[in-house]
Design an enzyme around this catalytic site. Structure first.
Site, PDB file in Angstrom:
ATOM      1  CG  ASN A  81      -9.604  -9.109   5.362  1.00 51.71           C
ATOM      2  OD1 ASN A  81      -8.525  -9.017   4.797  1.00 51.71           O
ATOM      3  ND2 ASN A  81     -10.611  -9.835   4.881  1.00 51.71           N
ATOM      4  CB  SER A 127       7.064   0.742  -0.713  1.00 52.23           C
ATOM      5  OG  SER A 127       7.001  -0.422   0.088  1.00 52.23           O
ATOM      6  N   GLY A 128       6.705  -0.594  -3.395  1.00 49.80           N
ATOM      7  CA  GLY A 128       6.792  -1.792  -4.213  1.00 49.80           C
ATOM      8  C   GLY A 128       8.243  -2.155  -4.423  1.00 49.80           C
ATOM      9  N   GLY A 188      -5.725  -6.242  -2.401  1.00 45.42           N
ATOM     10  CA  GLY A 188      -6.961  -6.698  -3.012  1.00 45.42           C
ATOM     11  C   GLY A 188      -7.927  -5.587  -3.354  1.00 45.42           C
ATOM     12  CB  ALA A 240      -0.924   0.000   1.212  1.00 48.80           C
ATOM     13  CB  THR A 260      -0.484  -2.146   5.128  1.00 46.39           C
ATOM     14  OG1 THR A 260       0.800  -1.658   4.733  1.00 46.39           O
ATOM     15  CG2 THR A 260      -1.462  -0.991   5.185  1.00 46.39           C
ATOM     16  CG  HIS A 304      -5.293 -10.788  -1.937  1.00 46.28           C
ATOM     17  ND1 HIS A 304      -5.991 -11.334  -0.892  1.00 46.28           N
ATOM     18  CD2 HIS A 304      -5.030  -9.506  -1.575  1.00 46.28           C
ATOM     19  CE1 HIS A 304      -6.137 -10.419   0.061  1.00 46.28           C
ATOM     20  NE2 HIS A 304      -5.562  -9.309  -0.340  1.00 46.28           N
ATOM     21  CG  ASP A 305      -0.902  -8.344  -0.531  1.00 45.77           C
ATOM     22  OD1 ASP A 305      -2.005  -8.774  -0.147  1.00 45.77           O
ATOM     23  OD2 ASP A 305      -0.555  -7.155  -0.372  1.00 45.77           O
ATOM     24  N   GLY A 329       6.197  -8.422   7.171  1.00 44.40           N
ATOM     25  CA  GLY A 329       7.046  -7.359   7.697  1.00 44.40           C
ATOM     26  C   GLY A 329       6.830  -7.050   9.155  1.00 44.40           C
TER      27      GLY A 329
END
Length: 491
Positions: free
Chosen positions: A299, A16-17, A81, A14, A262, A239-240, A409
């Site tokens: 979630n 960074s990439g 998502g 959300a 996140t 979806h991560d 993370g």
């Protein structure tokens, strides 16, 4: 000697990439990050957008850098998502995708439930009903900007849209589609009943493909532009969360996991979705993953709370690393104030520390008066929420889980890991940190047959990654405080 396989994974979060080369020598997976970039939403005249063209530019830069390090055989992309782009009849993007935190879905759940009951909607889709879901975003378009929806010919979720930019192929990967609240969870197909009940078009939804499907190759013109060799485009778990799920380092069929970033997602992996009165009452979602399996999970707002606090403190001229914030939290008084992490006021961006203080005032608690107190309030409240979600999930399944696999993370915070072990009264097995990227790489390798099965992949990851165990140290104290947290947050 086994020939080394090299693949390229793009992981978009959300904020960074990054582009990561995955190398597999037949025994272990090695990762090399070659490009990292910011992913900042852009507010324009009251609407929050994703800067998709900038993100595609960063994909190009990542591929160039990866190619300089050697050829790669495939590319896979995972993202968050629910969000999507719309293409017109010629295949042009109609506008930048809108951010799920945009205000356009305000009131849309209530509007939808005038057309289909909450019970039927959950029974069909098996999704946790949240305003951010794709279904409610589309309903807002129908009501607020019908001309945009009328021009749309194809809807592509974020990873599918990026795959389209790379290959020209328009497909919907299964895992990302299951976040939309538009898929029939049991039939594993688009739900005409849901879409027609809300008056939304069915024909803009593309063909579904299973997770880890090779959908095409890099566009020839793109390869010429960037000086690349051809490579396959693999629809990994878009979806991560589901990419991370593939990297849970366990040999057990029944396990409890917490993907902590996140967002926090706590759940388990099942052969079929679970949709019953208990799961509906607990608002637990069913997501699809590799091999058509179901992730039965909750979630929960996660490190977004700390990330947004940090951004506010930066705006005020106070710079702190996440490590510094953890040390301040560790030194703060324990169990002083609690919040419910999923309270509606914590979803939008803004002055998060003040919202937390306002919550504490409203609920008659001591107001966190320092940065460390705010961060500790968040960490302790997240750990309590994890306990609550684990108990709800176990009650729905009639099963107890002896430990919790914590990945992502968030496990870099030893304080949060220990709090989670204490709150959940069970050992926490923390690792890997890079679960999402590892899962993305693994699914590419599975698509080519370089790894034979998901079970084998998890064994490889378990052998290659350092897993740290956190044992409960103050479970009785946390049990007593949990009862107080429940009383405060039920107000």
């Amino acid at each position: 000697m086994t020939e080394e396989k090299r693949v390229l994974a793009f992981d978009f979060g959300a904020s960074s990439g990054r582009a990561v080369i995955g190398r597999f020598d037949g025994r272990s997976i090695h990762m090399e990050e070659v490009h990292r970039f910011a992913n900042d939403p852009v507010m324009v005249r009251g609407t929050m957008y994703w800067d998709i063209l900038r993100l595609f530019h960063e994909i190009k830069q990542g591929m160039i850098k990866a190619h300089l390090a050697g050829s790669f055989t495939s590319v896979g992309i995972d993202t968050w998502g629910v969000d999507f782009g719309l293409l017109d009849e010629q295949g042009y993007l109609l506008e930048n995708p809108v951010h799920y935190r945009d205000a356009r879905t305000s009131g849309m759940v209530e509007e939808a439930l005038h057309c289909i009951s909450r019970e039927e909607l959950y029974h069909l889709t098996g999704n946790q009903i949240m305003p951010i879901n794709t279904l409610f975003q589309l309903l807002s378009l129908k009501q607020q900007r019908p001309e945009m929806l009328a021009r749309a010919r194809t809807l592509l979720f974020m990873p599918d849209l990026m795959n389209y930019f790379l290959s020209g192929v328009r497909k919907a990967e299964y895992s990302i589609a299951t976040t939309s609240q538009m898929l029939d969870a049991r039939e594993k197909s688009w739900s005409r009943r849901v879409l027609e009940a809300l008056g939304l078009p069915v024909d803009i939804l593309p063909e579904l493909v299973p997770t880890a499907t090779r959908i095409g190759k890099l566009d020839a013109a793109l390869c010429e532009e960037l000086g690349l060799e051809t490579a396959s485009v693999v629809a990994v778990a878009g979806h991560d969360t589901q990419s991370a799920m593939a990297a849970v380092p366990t040999e057990q069929e029944n396990f409890l996991f917490l993907s902590c970033g996140t967002w926090s997602l706590l759940g388990t992996e099942l052969s079929e979705p679970v949709i019953n009165e208990a799961s509906a009452q607990a608002n637990i979602t069913n997501e699809g993953g590799y091999g058509g399996k179901a992730s039965f999970l909750k979630n929960i707002i996660g490190l977004w709370l700390i990330q947004e606090c940090r951004r506010q403190w930066q705006r005020e001229g106070r710079e702190y690393s996440f490590g510094e914030l953890e040390q301040l939290a560790k030194a703060a008084e324990p169990f002083r104030s609690f919040i419910h992490p999923d309270a509606p006021e914590f979803v939008p961006s803004g002055n998060m520390p003040e919202r937390i203080r306002a919550y504490c005032r409203r609920t008659g608690q001591p107001v966190p008066d320092s940065i460390g107190a705010v961060v500790r309030c968040i960490d302790e409240s997240l750990a309590m929420r994890y306990r609550q979600a684990a108990l709800e999930l176990e009650a729905c399944l009639g099963r107890a889980y002896p430990c919790l696999h914590m990945i992502g993370g968030g496990i870099q915070s030893q304080l949060l890991c220990q709090m989670t072990a204490d709150a959940c009264a069970r050992p926490v097995l923390a690792g890997p940190v890079e679960a999402t990227v590892l899962g993305n790489i693994t699914l590419q390798l599975l698509s080519t047959g370089a790894i034979g099965s998901l079970r084998e992949a998890r064994q490889i990851i378990k052998a290659s990654e350092g897993i740290r165990t956190y044992q409960p140290e103050q479970a009785e104290r946390w049990q007593a405080e949990y009862q107080r947290w429940e009383e405060i947050t039920s107000c």
